[in-house]
Write a protein that holds these residues in place. Structure first.
Motif, PDB file in Angstrom:
ATOM      1  N   VAL A   1      48.155  32.808  38.932  1.00 17.65           N
ATOM      2  CA  VAL A   1      47.923  33.713  40.058  1.00 17.65           C
ATOM      3  C   VAL A   1      47.112  34.927  39.619  1.00 17.65           C
ATOM      4  O   VAL A   1      46.132  35.304  40.272  1.00 17.65           O
ATOM      5  CB  VAL A   1      49.263  34.126  40.709  1.00 17.65           C
ATOM      6  CG1 VAL A   1      49.037  35.165  41.779  1.00 17.65           C
ATOM      7  CG2 VAL A   1      49.962  32.909  41.289  1.00 17.65           C
ATOM      8  N   VAL A   2      47.473  35.518  38.492  1.00 17.60           N
ATOM      9  CA  VAL A   2      46.761  36.710  38.026  1.00 17.60           C
ATOM     10  C   VAL A   2      45.321  36.377  37.648  1.00 17.60           C
ATOM     11  O   VAL A   2      44.396  37.117  37.997  1.00 17.60           O
ATOM     12  CB  VAL A   2      47.515  37.363  36.846  1.00 17.60           C
ATOM     13  CG1 VAL A   2      46.680  38.426  36.168  1.00 17.60           C
ATOM     14  CG2 VAL A   2      48.822  37.953  37.332  1.00 17.60           C
ATOM     15  N   SER A   3      45.113  35.273  36.962  1.00 14.09           N
ATOM     16  CA  SER A   3      43.739  34.925  36.579  1.00 14.09           C
ATOM     17  C   SER A   3      42.909  34.543  37.794  1.00 14.09           C
ATOM     18  O   SER A   3      41.708  34.856  37.851  1.00 14.09           O
ATOM     19  CB  SER A   3      43.732  33.802  35.543  1.00 14.09           C
ATOM     20  OG  SER A   3      44.296  32.625  36.079  1.00 14.09           O
ATOM     21  N   GLY A   4      43.506  33.889  38.781  1.00 26.17           N
ATOM     22  CA  GLY A   4      42.776  33.573  40.005  1.00 26.17           C
ATOM     23  C   GLY A   4      42.341  34.823  40.738  1.00 26.17           C
ATOM     24  O   GLY A   4      41.192  34.948  41.176  1.00 26.17           O
ATOM     25  N   VAL A   5      43.260  35.789  40.851  1.00 22.61           N
ATOM     26  CA  VAL A   5      42.931  37.047  41.506  1.00 22.61           C
ATOM     27  C   VAL A   5      41.850  37.783  40.716  1.00 22.61           C
ATOM     28  O   VAL A   5      40.901  38.327  41.293  1.00 22.61           O
ATOM     29  CB  VAL A   5      44.205  37.918  41.665  1.00 22.61           C
ATOM     30  CG1 VAL A   5      43.857  39.344  42.014  1.00 22.61           C
ATOM     31  CG2 VAL A   5      45.119  37.316  42.711  1.00 22.61           C
ATOM     32  N   ALA A   6      41.968  37.799  39.394  1.00 23.94           N
ATOM     33  CA  ALA A   6      41.003  38.521  38.570  1.00 23.94           C
ATOM     34  C   ALA A   6      39.610  37.893  38.640  1.00 23.94           C
ATOM     35  O   ALA A   6      38.610  38.590  38.845  1.00 23.94           O
ATOM     36  CB  ALA A   6      41.486  38.565  37.123  1.00 23.94           C
ATOM     37  N   VAL A   7      39.533  36.579  38.492  1.00 23.22           N
ATOM     38  CA  VAL A   7      38.230  35.905  38.468  1.00 23.22           C
ATOM     39  C   VAL A   7      37.543  35.979  39.830  1.00 23.22           C
ATOM     40  O   VAL A   7      36.374  36.374  39.933  1.00 23.22           O
ATOM     41  CB  VAL A   7      38.396  34.439  38.006  1.00 23.22           C
ATOM     42  CG1 VAL A   7      37.129  33.646  38.237  1.00 23.22           C
ATOM     43  CG2 VAL A   7      38.783  34.394  36.541  1.00 23.22           C
ATOM     44  N   TYR A   8      38.261  35.614  40.871  1.00 26.03           N
ATOM     45  CA  TYR A   8      37.634  35.611  42.197  1.00 26.03           C
ATOM     46  C   TYR A   8      37.464  37.024  42.758  1.00 26.03           C
ATOM     47  O   TYR A   8      36.538  37.271  43.522  1.00 26.03           O
ATOM     48  CB  TYR A   8      38.416  34.714  43.157  1.00 26.03           C
ATOM     49  CG  TYR A   8      38.155  33.258  42.881  1.00 26.03           C
ATOM     50  CD1 TYR A   8      37.035  32.638  43.409  1.00 26.03           C
ATOM     51  CD2 TYR A   8      39.001  32.515  42.070  1.00 26.03           C
ATOM     52  CE1 TYR A   8      36.780  31.315  43.139  1.00 26.03           C
ATOM     53  CE2 TYR A   8      38.750  31.193  41.805  1.00 26.03           C
ATOM     54  CZ  TYR A   8      37.635  30.593  42.335  1.00 26.03           C
ATOM     55  OH  TYR A   8      37.369  29.280  42.062  1.00 26.03           O
ATOM     56  N   GLY A   9      38.343  37.942  42.379  1.00 25.82           N
ATOM     57  CA  GLY A   9      38.143  39.332  42.764  1.00 25.82           C
ATOM     58  C   GLY A   9      36.914  39.916  42.088  1.00 25.82           C
ATOM     59  O   GLY A   9      36.128  40.642  42.711  1.00 25.82           O
ATOM     60  N   LEU A  10      36.708  39.584  40.823  1.00 24.52           N
ATOM     61  CA  LEU A  10      35.514  40.039  40.115  1.00 24.52           C
ATOM     62  C   LEU A  10      34.253  39.412  40.705  1.00 24.52           C
ATOM     63  O   LEU A  10      33.230  40.093  40.854  1.00 24.52           O
ATOM     64  CB  LEU A  10      35.626  39.702  38.632  1.00 24.52           C
ATOM     65  CG  LEU A  10      34.499  40.193  37.736  1.00 24.52           C
ATOM     66  CD1 LEU A  10      34.451  41.713  37.740  1.00 24.52           C
ATOM     67  CD2 LEU A  10      34.671  39.668  36.335  1.00 24.52           C
ATOM     68  N   ALA A  11      34.333  38.140  41.064  1.00 28.35           N
ATOM     69  CA  ALA A  11      33.180  37.494  41.705  1.00 28.35           C
ATOM     70  C   ALA A  11      32.883  38.141  43.057  1.00 28.35           C
ATOM     71  O   ALA A  11      31.714  38.375  43.400  1.00 28.35           O
ATOM     72  CB  ALA A  11      33.445  35.991  41.874  1.00 28.35           C
ATOM     73  N   GLY A  12      33.917  38.462  43.829  1.00 29.10           N
ATOM     74  CA  GLY A  12      33.722  39.138  45.110  1.00 29.10           C
ATOM     75  C   GLY A  12      33.141  40.526  44.927  1.00 29.10           C
ATOM     76  O   GLY A  12      32.265  40.953  45.683  1.00 29.10           O
ATOM     77  N   TRP A  13      33.599  41.234  43.900  1.00 30.88           N
ATOM     78  CA  TRP A  13      33.064  42.563  43.613  1.00 30.88           C
ATOM     79  C   TRP A  13      31.589  42.481  43.246  1.00 30.88           C
ATOM     80  O   TRP A  13      30.775  43.285  43.710  1.00 30.88           O
ATOM     81  CB  TRP A  13      33.867  43.211  42.486  1.00 30.88           C
ATOM     82  CG  TRP A  13      33.311  44.527  42.048  1.00 30.88           C
ATOM     83  CD1 TRP A  13      33.490  45.730  42.654  1.00 30.88           C
ATOM     84  CD2 TRP A  13      32.461  44.739  40.920  1.00 30.88           C
ATOM     85  NE1 TRP A  13      32.817  46.700  41.956  1.00 30.88           N
ATOM     86  CE2 TRP A  13      32.177  46.123  40.887  1.00 30.88           C
ATOM     87  CE3 TRP A  13      31.938  43.916  39.938  1.00 30.88           C
ATOM     88  CZ2 TRP A  13      31.379  46.685  39.906  1.00 30.88           C
ATOM     89  CZ3 TRP A  13      31.142  44.484  38.960  1.00 30.88           C
ATOM     90  CH2 TRP A  13      30.862  45.845  38.953  1.00 30.88           C
ATOM     91  N   ALA A  14      31.237  41.484  42.408  1.00 34.33           N
ATOM     92  CA  ALA A  14      29.836  41.312  42.010  1.00 34.33           C
ATOM     93  C   ALA A  14      28.961  40.972  43.222  1.00 34.33           C
ATOM     94  O   ALA A  14      27.845  41.496  43.356  1.00 34.33           O
ATOM     95  CB  ALA A  14      29.720  40.230  40.942  1.00 34.33           C
ATOM     96  N   LEU A  15      29.470  40.119  44.090  1.00 32.32           N
ATOM     97  CA  LEU A  15      28.711  39.790  45.300  1.00 32.32           C
ATOM     98  C   LEU A  15      28.591  41.000  46.226  1.00 32.32           C
ATOM     99  O   LEU A  15      27.555  41.186  46.867  1.00 32.32           O
ATOM    100  CB  LEU A  15      29.370  38.622  46.039  1.00 32.32           C
ATOM    101  CG  LEU A  15      29.149  37.245  45.420  1.00 32.32           C
ATOM    102  CD1 LEU A  15      30.003  36.208  46.138  1.00 32.32           C
ATOM    103  CD2 LEU A  15      27.688  36.862  45.456  1.00 32.32           C
ATOM    104  N   ASP A  16      29.643  41.819  46.291  1.00 32.18           N
ATOM    105  CA  ASP A  16      29.560  43.059  47.075  1.00 32.18           C
ATOM    106  C   ASP A  16      28.469  43.978  46.545  1.00 32.18           C
ATOM    107  O   ASP A  16      27.701  44.549  47.318  1.00 32.18           O
ATOM    108  CB  ASP A  16      30.902  43.802  47.051  1.00 32.18           C
ATOM    109  CG  ASP A  16      31.846  43.365  48.148  1.00 32.18           C
ATOM    110  OD1 ASP A  16      31.372  42.779  49.133  1.00 32.18           O
ATOM    111  OD2 ASP A  16      33.052  43.620  48.007  1.00 32.18           O
ATOM    112  N   ARG A  17      28.417  44.121  45.252  1.00 31.72           N
ATOM    113  CA  ARG A  17      27.396  44.987  44.647  1.00 31.72           C
ATOM    114  C   ARG A  17      25.998  44.432  44.894  1.00 31.72           C
ATOM    115  O   ARG A  17      25.057  45.174  45.149  1.00 31.72           O
ATOM    116  CB  ARG A  17      27.632  45.130  43.140  1.00 31.72           C
ATOM    117  CG  ARG A  17      28.956  45.730  42.757  1.00 31.72           C
ATOM    118  CD  ARG A  17      28.954  47.207  42.860  1.00 31.72           C
ATOM    119  NE  ARG A  17      28.060  47.746  41.836  1.00 31.72           N
ATOM    120  CZ  ARG A  17      27.798  49.016  41.688  1.00 31.72           C
ATOM    121  NH1 ARG A  17      28.364  49.882  42.489  1.00 31.72           N
ATOM    122  NH2 ARG A  17      26.983  49.432  40.757  1.00 31.72           N
TER     123      ARG A  17
END
Length: 81
Positions: free
Chosen positions: A26-42
């Protein structure tokens, strides 16, 4: 003197699943996809993709946890059932 061998693992000795694996999924899923979402936001100039990434990551983490523990419980069933 005879050499004693360690007992073999019986059906009661096998682990049913480690809760740290579930937490890690759960933590790695949140971290990886949250980071991908952040990168796409930027990259795209949006502000909502990080939240979507976190939710998708949590969903994938929960699914992976379910798949892992469901497989472990299916392997424990007797062959005749």
């Amino acid at each position: 003197m005879a050499r004693q061998l360690p007992p073999t693992a019986g059906p009661d000795d096998t682990s049913k699943g480690d809760p740290w694996h579930a937490f890690g999924y759960v933590v790695s899923g949140v971290a990886v996809y949250g980071l991908a979402g952040w990168a796409l936001d930027r990259w795209l100039g949006t502000t909502f993709l990080v939240a979507i990434g976190i939710l998708i990551g949590a969903g994938f983490g929960i699914y992976m946890t379910y798949a892992r523990f469901n497989k472990a419980s299916a392997d424990d069933k007797p062959v005749g059932d």
